[in-house]
Write a protein that holds these residues in place. Structure first.
Motif, short mmCIF file in Angstrom:
data_model
loop_
_atom_site.label_atom_id
_atom_site.label_comp_id
_atom_site.label_asym_id
_atom_site.label_seq_id
_atom_site.Cartn_x
_atom_site.Cartn_y
_atom_site.Cartn_z
N GLN A 68 37.21 36.01 33.60
CA GLN A 68 38.14 36.80 34.39
C GLN A 68 39.50 36.15 34.41
O GLN A 68 39.64 34.94 34.20
N ILE A 69 40.51 36.98 34.67
CA ILE A 69 41.88 36.48 34.85
C ILE A 69 42.44 37.20 36.07
O ILE A 69 42.39 38.43 36.15
N GLY A 82 47.17 35.17 37.06
CA GLY A 82 46.98 34.49 35.78
C GLY A 82 45.95 33.38 35.78
O GLY A 82 45.74 32.74 34.74
N HIS A 83 45.28 33.14 36.89
CA HIS A 83 44.23 32.12 36.91
C HIS A 83 43.00 32.64 36.19
O HIS A 83 42.60 33.79 36.36
N THR A 84 42.38 31.76 35.42
CA THR A 84 41.25 32.15 34.61
C THR A 84 39.97 31.45 35.06
O THR A 84 40.01 30.36 35.65
N SER A 130 43.19 36.54 28.34
CA SER A 130 44.62 36.59 28.62
C SER A 130 45.00 38.01 28.99
O SER A 130 44.22 38.94 28.80
N ARG A 131 46.19 38.16 29.52
CA ARG A 131 46.64 39.49 29.93
C ARG A 131 48.12 39.65 29.65
O ARG A 131 48.87 38.66 29.62
#
Length: 117
Positions: free
Chosen positions: A50-51, A55-57, A70-71
């Motif tokens: 998940q992101i 922006g934390h993964t 990524s996004r």
């Protein structure tokens, strides 16, 4: 109408790479936590990565070091770069969007990934 559309699946040899994409429409993308799940034949759907909207993964242990999420908020896209693929990674991969406050939750239709020689 909300839509999540995955693409990029296919057949790849063990050790190979694939990049999955998911484009979202009908939501304010930047407010959503984006996730990838997968479901292998005869097994339950399982979380992969998940992101967050910031922006934390986060990854499940069995993909750490091999998969990268990524996004791109400008394009309403989320990606899953999958390297060092193994036969056990074979599954239908689903894109999931969850509003950062909890609900609603949306799913894509899935894309098949097959890792085989």
């Amino acid at each position: 109408q909300v839509q999540l559309v995955e693409s990029g699946g296919g057949l790849v040899q063990p050790g190979g790479s694939l990049r999955l994409s998911c484009v979202a429409s009908g939501i304010t993308f930047s407010n959503y936590i984006m996730k990838w799940y997968r479901q292998a034949p005869g097994k339950e759907r399982e979380f992969v990565a998940q992101i967050s909207e910031t922006g934390h993964t986060h990854y499940v242990d069995f993909v750490k070091g091999r998969f990268t999420i990524s996004r791109d908020n400008a394009e309403n896209m989320v990606y899953l770069q999958m390297d060092s693929l193994r036969p056990e990674d074979t599954a239908v991969y689903y894109c999931n969007a969850r509003y950062y406050l909890g609900n609603p939750i949306y799913w894509g239709q899935g894309t098949q990934v097959t890792v085989s020689s």
